[in-house]
Design a protein around this motif. Structure first.
Motif, mmCIF file in Angstrom:
data_model
loop_
_atom_site.group_PDB
_atom_site.id
_atom_site.type_symbol
_atom_site.label_atom_id
_atom_site.label_comp_id
_atom_site.label_asym_id
_atom_site.label_seq_id
_atom_site.Cartn_x
_atom_site.Cartn_y
_atom_site.Cartn_z
ATOM 1 N N ILE A 122 0.871 -1.174 0.000
ATOM 2 C CA ILE A 122 0.000 0.000 0.000
ATOM 3 C C ILE A 122 0.908 1.223 0.000
ATOM 4 O O ILE A 122 1.596 1.505 0.986
ATOM 5 C CB ILE A 122 -0.928 0.013 1.228
ATOM 6 N N SER A 123 0.942 1.904 -1.131
ATOM 7 C CA SER A 123 1.806 3.073 -1.266
ATOM 8 C C SER A 123 1.011 4.348 -1.026
ATOM 9 O O SER A 123 -0.222 4.335 -0.959
ATOM 10 C CB SER A 123 2.438 3.106 -2.667
ATOM 11 N N GLY A 124 1.729 5.450 -0.909
ATOM 12 C CA GLY A 124 1.048 6.726 -0.740
ATOM 13 C C GLY A 124 0.435 7.217 -2.028
ATOM 14 O O GLY A 124 -0.742 7.589 -2.080
ATOM 15 N N TYR A 125 1.236 7.205 -3.108
ATOM 16 C CA TYR A 125 0.808 7.840 -4.352
ATOM 17 C C TYR A 125 0.946 6.952 -5.590
ATOM 18 O O TYR A 125 0.741 7.419 -6.703
ATOM 19 C CB TYR A 125 1.612 9.120 -4.578
ATOM 20 N N ALA A 145 -5.992 14.463 -4.209
ATOM 21 C CA ALA A 145 -7.080 13.789 -4.924
ATOM 22 C C ALA A 145 -8.301 14.694 -5.055
ATOM 23 O O ALA A 145 -9.358 14.242 -5.515
ATOM 24 C CB ALA A 145 -7.464 12.495 -4.197
ATOM 25 N N GLY A 146 -8.166 15.959 -4.641
ATOM 26 C CA GLY A 146 -9.278 16.896 -4.771
ATOM 27 C C GLY A 146 -10.391 16.682 -3.779
ATOM 28 O O GLY A 146 -11.535 17.076 -4.022
ATOM 29 N N ALA A 166 -10.492 9.935 3.585
ATOM 30 C CA ALA A 166 -11.041 8.708 2.985
ATOM 31 C C ALA A 166 -9.935 7.789 2.516
ATOM 32 O O ALA A 166 -10.021 6.571 2.658
ATOM 33 C CB ALA A 166 -11.967 9.058 1.819
ATOM 34 N N GLY A 167 -8.875 8.356 1.933
ATOM 35 C CA GLY A 167 -7.855 7.541 1.288
ATOM 36 C C GLY A 167 -7.180 6.547 2.210
ATOM 37 O O GLY A 167 -7.018 5.371 1.864
ATOM 38 N N VAL A 168 -6.768 6.988 3.412
ATOM 39 C CA VAL A 168 -6.025 6.085 4.292
ATOM 40 C C VAL A 168 -6.886 4.893 4.727
ATOM 41 O O VAL A 168 -6.369 3.798 4.954
ATOM 42 C CB VAL A 168 -5.485 6.831 5.533
ATOM 43 N N LEU A 204 -9.097 9.233 -4.646
ATOM 44 C CA LEU A 204 -9.665 9.720 -5.900
ATOM 45 C C LEU A 204 -10.866 8.870 -6.308
ATOM 46 O O LEU A 204 -11.912 9.393 -6.718
ATOM 47 C CB LEU A 204 -8.594 9.683 -6.990
ATOM 48 N N TRP A 205 -10.726 7.545 -6.183
ATOM 49 C CA TRP A 205 -11.825 6.648 -6.549
ATOM 50 C C TRP A 205 -13.076 6.918 -5.729
ATOM 51 O O TRP A 205 -14.203 6.765 -6.229
ATOM 52 C CB TRP A 205 -11.396 5.192 -6.364
ATOM 53 N N TRP A 206 -12.916 7.296 -4.467
ATOM 54 C CA TRP A 206 -14.069 7.531 -3.595
ATOM 55 C C TRP A 206 -15.048 8.522 -4.221
ATOM 56 O O TRP A 206 -16.255 8.448 -4.011
ATOM 57 C CB TRP A 206 -13.601 8.045 -2.241
ATOM 58 N N ASN A 207 -14.527 9.436 -5.027
ATOM 59 C CA ASN A 207 -15.381 10.384 -5.734
ATOM 60 C C ASN A 207 -15.642 9.923 -7.167
ATOM 61 O O ASN A 207 -15.710 10.748 -8.086
ATOM 62 C CB ASN A 207 -14.730 11.769 -5.750
#
Length: 395
Positions: A122-125, A145-146, A166-168, A204-207
């Motif tokens: 699991i990377s940061g970016y 990710a906006g 959300a990302g983490v 980013l995917w969350w949106n």
């Protein structure tokens, strides 16, 4: 019925995403070994706030795991890494690609210890691109990710009150999902598997709804507040909010009958099964809903089987009877007493009847740092290291 052997997971990651992935696997029955720094642990043990004197993240993410403490500076590091990797079905690593190589935790190195390994990083970016080597921390990936809405106060930008990253978290969920899918693929003859997700990508995917409309139509997705009169919030007589959604013809007719808006009952265009309403309906529905209390409308709308939702606070939701019977909390015993934490929403059962009456046993408490070191060393065939100093001089 004989219980199957649990999945064996080794978690080399720190902070939130990787530990969340391994925690979700624990909740589904996996045996998880955490490989931790002998002083700092996985980075979650000292966090605030404290619950019963223990870090909330340590309580949330580490119950039911086992802990081995060793420094990357220890002369035994590579032997221990190889030993636990050979034992594992899958390993979880959380780092930039170059850091994984430097620590001897890259895919090719670990594959030498376990040729059938499922390797999850699991990377940061991400593994490539101009941001791949950025240092990652909590909110950073959401920002890129906006996803971070900004309040400006006297020229100073601040994160909006109540905002949560959300990302983490999603990276942990997708990491666990990827591990399970990769194990199935390996066990069906696919060989070793490399699983990757990044915190930035999952944020980013969350949106995804907005992503899809932006890249194709150059516009954001709908705002919920603008969907229409028949999918909107209204205030009750005691100034509580109700979300009312009688979009389908049958639901709309029932709603009009219940609220005395008979003149609107036949109004609608149902070609696509739902009608979101008309602006001139807002004041009529607002007046109708304002005539009864929150509790009255909750009962009446439920009895009429009209889609709706009382707008609850988090406290009301967690303490509701519905939350209690669905076992949204799971306990663990710690020195300060029994505590409860959010349980995984995925629960495995042998039949539907069992699933309808979930019974979640308490998880073992989160381990003290390195408390299982000697036991793990013996279990993975490194008996000669039992009792050895693995700290590498760490302080």
């Amino acid at each position: 019925m004989t219980q199957p052997e649990p999945l064996r997971i080794v978690d080399f990651s720190t902070h939130m995403s990787g530990p969340l992935a391994s925690h979700l696997l624990v909740e589904m029955g996996a045996d998880v070994i955490k490989v931790e720094h002998p002083v700092q642990g996985d980075g979650n043990r000292g966090n605030e706030p404290k619950i019963a004197g223990i870090s909330d993240l340590h309580l949330a993410l580490n119950p039911g795991t086992r802990s081995i403490a060793i420094s990357t500076r220890s002369p035994h590091w590579s032997d221990v890494v190889a030993g636990v990797t050979a034992w594992a079905d899958a390993v979880i690593v959380g780092s930039r690609p170059k850091d994984a190589v430097r620590r001897g935790l890259d895919f090719h190195t670990l594959l030498e210890a376990n040729p059938q390994l499922v390797y999850c990083v699991i990377s940061g970016y991400g593994l490539t691109g101009p941001w791949a080597e950025y240092k990652a921390h909590g909110q950073n990936m959401d920002a890129l990710a906006g996803r971070v809405e900004v309040d400006w106060n006297d020229g100073h930008p601040q994160t909006q009150v109540g905002w949560r990253s959300a990302g983490v978290l999603l990276a942990g969920v997708f990491g666990a999902m990827g591990v399970l899918a990769a194990i199935v693929k390996r066990d069906r003859g696919g060989g070793p598997q490399f699983v990757h997700t990044s915190i930035w990508n999952t944020a980013l995917w969350w949106n995804w709804r907005d992503v899809n409309t932006w890249v194709n139509n150059d516009e954001p997705w709908h705002e919920y507040r603008a969907l229409g009169s028949r999918y909107s919030m209204y205030a009750t007589s005691d100034l509580r909010a109700l979300l009312i959604c009688p979009l389908e013809k049958v639901a709309w007719e029932r709603f009009c009958d219940l609220t005395g808006l008979d003149q609107l009952s036949a109004r609608g265009e149902w070609t696509h099964s739902m009608d979101f309403g008309y602006d001139d309906e807002f004041p009529l529905i607002t007046d109708a809903i304002s005539r009864r209390s929150f509790d009255d409308w909750t009962r009446l709308l439920d009895e009429a089987e009209i889609p709706f939702a009382p707008i609850l606070t988090l406290d009301e939701a967690v303490n509701s009877e519905h939350a209690q019977v669905n076992r949204v909390l799971r306990g663990t015993e710690v020195p300060g007493g029994r505590v409860q934490m959010a349980a995984s929403p995925v629960q495995l059962s042998s039949n539907p009847d069992e699933a309808a009456q979930p019974s979640l046993s308490d998880l073992p408490p989160p381990p003290d740092l390195g408390s299982d070191t000697d036991e793990i060393l013996a279990e993975v065939g490194l008996d000669h290291l039992v009792g050895e100093d693995l700290s590498g001089g760490s302080r």
